[in-house]
Structure formats: structure tokens, C-alpha cells
Enzyme design. Structure first.
Site, PDB file in Angstrom:
ATOM      1  N   GLY A  14      56.978 -16.672 -64.664  1.00  0.00           N
ATOM      2  CA  GLY A  14      56.077 -15.746 -65.335  1.00  0.00           C
ATOM      3  C   GLY A  14      54.769 -15.646 -64.583  1.00  0.00           C
ATOM      4  CB  ILE A  46      56.530 -24.778 -64.537  1.00  0.00           C
ATOM      5  CG1 ILE A  46      57.721 -25.710 -64.273  1.00  0.00           C
ATOM      6  CG2 ILE A  46      55.717 -24.575 -63.270  1.00  0.00           C
ATOM      7  CD1 ILE A  46      58.738 -25.129 -63.319  1.00  0.00           C
ATOM      8  CB  ILE A  49      48.095 -21.784 -60.248  1.00  0.00           C
ATOM      9  CG1 ILE A  49      49.222 -22.626 -59.623  1.00  0.00           C
ATOM     10  CG2 ILE A  49      46.778 -22.029 -59.510  1.00  0.00           C
ATOM     11  CD1 ILE A  49      49.453 -22.359 -58.157  1.00  0.00           C
ATOM     12  CB  VAL A  51      42.147 -21.429 -60.343  1.00  0.00           C
ATOM     13  CG1 VAL A  51      42.365 -22.642 -61.205  1.00  0.00           C
ATOM     14  CG2 VAL A  51      43.000 -21.489 -59.089  1.00  0.00           C
ATOM     15  CB  ALA A  54      37.567 -12.630 -58.493  1.00  0.00           C
ATOM     16  CE  LYS A  82      35.003  -9.403 -56.463  1.00  0.00           C
ATOM     17  NZ  LYS A  82      36.223 -10.030 -55.900  1.00  0.00           N
ATOM     18  N   PRO A 104      30.247  -5.062 -51.141  1.00  0.00           N
ATOM     19  CG  PRO A 104      29.068  -3.038 -51.056  1.00  0.00           C
ATOM     20  CD  PRO A 104      29.256  -4.346 -50.325  1.00  0.00           C
TER      21      PRO A 104
END
Length: 507
Positions: A14, A46, A49, A51, A54, A82, A104
Site C-alpha cells: 500500500g 509492515i 515509511i 517521512v 513534501a 509549498k 521556487p
């Protein structure tokens, strides 16, 4: 009416990669007829992750194409907006001031007689302002703490291009909800065996259940659980060019009273760099570093010292990163997408972008059990090109440094030797502006000449143009841009105000 039996696609894993792929393929293939049965098998044992928080700005178009409500997406994932990345400390300080520049997403306005970049250099503007300050609106917004949106901005639109800071775990959960509502089957199970015949996966086993499919998509992360069964010696390492192979990530509370910043911050550290990403409810931080030069304990200590003793840490995670990509992403009836296909350190937030690219390519290549090798070769060539282009763009950030305070930074300029095209272009760019034609024909799908210029000139790698113009010849362009910047600030909201309004509307 489709009278044939639907083909079966099984996505194993997933997370962002599995659910982005599943929902995208379902949208394309099953919009008017059920051509594919799509199943995601996701292990409850499982974890994600989670992290990579962005994105680049093109992910907006992916979400928009799926028909997702942007406000709902933002609220469900604790997201903020962002407008770019503020780089700090990537070169030596000058006169006691830390080096910094802003990258940018924005396109640069053109001058009438000359492009704005050439005009900026010819008029010696580098002696009075940063390059991004002289050619972009996003920098003005960033300095004022404004995001890209006004009070009535339409969904997926702003005064400048923007991406997101987004909770990766909540994003996967949100996409799972939307995918299953649209007809994607979800099974919670852990794969115990993969049945293979030659270069074909026949089935995957989970507990007492066996799942067959025409096509299997490997979204199992760095393990590459399926693709590894089909082809050995199928990895190209990028570690000579990009030696950062580990990360330590810390989630912490936002500084009280401080609004989430509408940009990512990347601060160079002793043996890598530290990210700071503000969500609505917390800040995600992390240290990407060279594990051959720094232990995990040393890296965590350096990150905690950078954040300061007053930080309220919510979670700390250590990660091993496999830097590189597959030689072949599509082998037989199996396609590796996301971390199972490859990974480039997250300096420019390209993780979701690469998933988006792979899912889009897969849709246009119409995967079947009997897909021809020519079609697989096309997919593999394009995916490989995407990763190689991104590799050299990331190397660009490192190889222009003049830092010499550690072995890591002293070695950084030599990484360009792993990118012969880039090395050659840097020599050319000593004498001319980096322009569109320099990159035309490449595989680059998000970072074009404008992006290269922001990094090149942000890292003070200036061309020697040896031209002159009349006094004040750049003043008109500069004045027009300054006027546009004032207008951009006036029509947008402070980022914190925008997020408060967005989340108050729900209640």
C-alpha cells in the site's frame, strides 16, 4: 459494452505508491467500462515509511485529474502549501552571513530585448541581490510568510505554482478510502510466497489464500519482494554520485505561535543536510547523511542539537536508503513502482513525482500478461531516463559547493564526475546562460532550464558574459517584477491565515 472478462491487476503493498498507482489505473482503465479488476494487498504488519512529506508542484495535476476535492485533501492529510525550497549553508558563509537561496517552482518572466537572466547578470545585479530575489515572485511571498492562494483562489490554482507538505501516512489512508469507494478491492494480508515461472509471476500467497493476476505491481518498498524474484543483478547504484544513504527523521511540535511555513527548508550539515517541513499540526524534520562517515547515533545527536533542546519530539525514526534504480522496472508481468523501483535522496521532493510518472506511463503502455518486450523496453527506457536526469539535478546541488569543513564536503565537487553530461555543461555554462535548448531532448519531466538556473546561480556559479548594457537597462524589468510582487502579496493570504480558514470551514 465490454463483453470480455476484466484483466486482473494485483498491487502488492500500500502506502503512497500502492494507492496512487491503484487509484490512477482505476480512473484510466475503468472510467466507462470495467476493463480491469484492481486489487491492493496491503500488509497490516509492515508499516509505511511515511517521512517523505513534501512534493513538487506537478502532483497537484495528479490529484486534480483524479477529481479529488483539494480542500478535502488538505484537511484529511494535515497538509500545508509549498512554494519552493529555501537552501541554507550549502556554501561557506560570506562576511559572517550564512549562504542561502530559494528554489521556487515558478517560471521566469521574459524580457523584451533579452531574457531576464542575461539582463540580470549583464547589469551586475548579483552584487546587490540573490538571483531568486531578482527574477521570481515566490521569493517575495516567502519573505512575507504568504502562501500562493488568496481568499477565493480556485482549487489547484494559485498566483504562483505550488506543491504540498503532506502527511504521507494520512495521504495513503485518504487515497485508500477514495480508491475503494471507486471500486478498487482492498485486502489486508502479508505475502508469504511468490509463485514464479520463468519471467512470469503466477500468483502470490498470503496465509491460506492464493491470488492470481495478469499483472502484478510491486509496491513493497526497498525490499522489491516481487521484482527480485524475477531478475537478479537488476540494480544500478547511484552511491558514487549520491553518497547519502541513511536518514534519521524526527517529528516535533510546531514552535508555539509560529504559523506553518509555505516552503521547505534544507540546511546543509556536517555530512549531509537537514529538512524542515511544516504541516498544520506538527513539523517533520530529518537528517539525510552519509552513513559511511557518520554513525546513526552521531546523526541523531547532530539533528537534535540543530533543532534545539526545547524541541518537543513526538517520534524519531532511523532509515536505510537504497540509492539508485532498477535496470529494468518492468520484467515479465511485474512492474516495480515507488521505492521498489528506485530512490533518489529527497532533496528536491521527487518521491511522489516518480510514482506519478510511473503510474501514468503504465496506463499509456496498457499492461497485460502478453505485453510485448518492445512495450516493456519503452517503459524501462523512459523510467531509467527519469531517474538518471533527476540524479544529475541532485548532484548539481552538491558539486558546486566550496565548503571544506569536512571530508564529506571536500569530496562533494568530485561527484560531478559521475555525470559526464553535467560536467560538460558546467564548463559551457561558465560562458553562457543555461537555457531551454541545453536540456531539450532530455528525460527531464519537472526540472527544466529555469530550475537549473535557480540552483546554478543560487550556488553562485555565475557565467562570464562579458557584455555591457546602458545604465539602467534592467531597471524597467526589475520595476515591473517588483510591481507584480507587491500585487502578489496583496492578493494572497498569510499562509497561517489561509490554513486556519481552510480548517475552520470544515467545522
Amino acid at each position: 459494452m465490454n463483453t470480455t472478462s476484466p484483466k486482473k491487476i494485483v498491487v502488492v503493498g500500500g502506502g503512497s505508491s500502492g494507492w496512487m498507482t491503484a487509484i490512477s489505473l482505476n480512473k484510466v482503465f475503468n472510467a466507462s467500462a470495467r476493463n480491469y479488476d484492481i486489487t491492493v494487498i496491503e500488509s497490516p504488519d509492515i508499516g509505511i515509511i511515511g517521512v517523505g512529506e513534501a512534493t513538487v508542484h506537478s502532483v497537484r495535476f495528479f490529484f486534480a485529474a483524479l477529481g479529488l476535492d483539494e480542500d478535502e485533501l488538505l484537511r484529511e492529510t494535515n497538509a500545508s502549501l509549498k512554494t519552493g525550497i529555501l537552501f541554507k549553508n550549502w556554501r561557506k558563509p560570506v562576511n559572517g552571513h550564512m549562504h542561502q537561496y530559494f528554489h521556487p517552482f515558478e517560471h521566469q518572466p521574459l524580457g523584451r530585448e533579452q531574457d531576464i537572466s542575461s539582463s540580470w547578470f549583464i547589469n551586475g545585479r548579483e552584487r546587490q541581490e540573490r538571483y531568486d530575489e531578482g527574477v521570481s515572485l515566490s521569493t517575495a511571498l516567502m519573505k512575507q510568510g504568504h502562501g500562493p492562494k488568496g481568499p477565493n483562489s480556485p482549487s489547484y490554482q494559485g498566483v504562483v505554482p505550488y506543491g504540498y507538505h503532506i502527511d504521507a501516512v494520512l495521504l495513503a489512508r485518504y487515497l485508500r478510502k477514495k480508491a475503494t469507494e471507486a471500486g478498487v478491492r482492498h485486502i489486508e494480508a502479508t505475502i508469504s510466497d511468490v509463485e514464479v515461472a520463468g519471467d512470469t509471476i503466477l500468483s502470490v500467497q498470503a496465509g491460506d489464500d492464493r491470488y492470481e493476476a495478469d499483472v502484478f505491481i510491486d509496491c513493497t518498498g526497498f525490499r522489491g519482494l516481487l521484482i527480485e524474484k524475477l531478475k537478479q543483478d537488476n540494480w544500478i547504484s547511484f552511491t558514487k554520485a549520491l553518497p547519502c544513504n541513511k536518514a534519521v527523521a524526527i517529528q516535533r511540535e510546531l514552535v508555539p505561535g509560529e504559523a506553518p511555513k509555505p516552503y521547505t527548508t534544507s540546511t546543509a550539515a556536517s555530512n549531509g543536510w537537514i529538512w524542515q517541513i511544516d504541516l498544520v499540526n506538527r513539523q517533520g524534520t530529518g537528517y539525510v547523511y552519509d552513513g559511511n562517515r557518520l554513525s546513526s547515533e552521531e546523526a541523531e545527536a547532530e539533528l537534535r542539537a540543530f533543532l534545539g533542546p526545547e524541541s518537543q519530539v513526538l517520534k524519531c525514526t532511523h532509515l536505510n536508503m537504497k540509492i539508485g534504480c532498477r535496470k529494468e522496472f518492468w520484467v515479465g508481468n511485474c512492474i516495480a513502482i515507488g521505492l521498489s523501483g528506485g530512490f533518489i535522496e529527497p532533496l528536491e521532493s521527487t518521491g511522489l513525482h516518480l510514482i506519478n510518472l510511473a503510474a501514468g506511463l503504465l496506463a499509456s503502455h496498457h499492461p497485460r500478461r502478453d505485453t510485448t518486450q518492445a512495450v516493456r523496453d519503452s517503459f524501462n527506457r523512459l523510467m531509467s531516463g527519469f531517474y538518471q536526469d533527476l540524479k544529475q539535478f541532485i548532484v548539481l546541488h552538491y558539486c558546486l559547493t566550496d565548503r571544506d569543513d569536512s571530508d564529506f564536503w571536500r569530496a562533494a565537487p568530485a561527484t560531478v564526475k559521475e555525470c559526464p553530461w553535467l560536467e560538460k555543461q558546467l564548463e559551457i555554462w561558465r560562458h553562457k546562460i543555461c537555457e531551454y535548448q541545453d536540456l531539450a531532448g532530455s528525460f527531464s519531466t519537472i526540472f527544466a532550464d529555469e530550475n537549473y538556473r535557480y540552483v546554478l546561480y543560487g550556488m553562485q556559479n555565475y557565467p562570464d558574459l562579458r557584455l555591457s548594457m546602458g545604465p539602467g537597462s534592467h531597471d524597467k524589468i526589475s520595476a515591473q517584477l517588483a510591481q507584480m510582487a507587491v500585487h502578489a502579496v496583496n492578493v494572497t493570504l498569510p499562509h497561517g491565515d489561509y490554513l486556519r480558514r481552510l480548517n475552520e470551514e470544515q467545522t
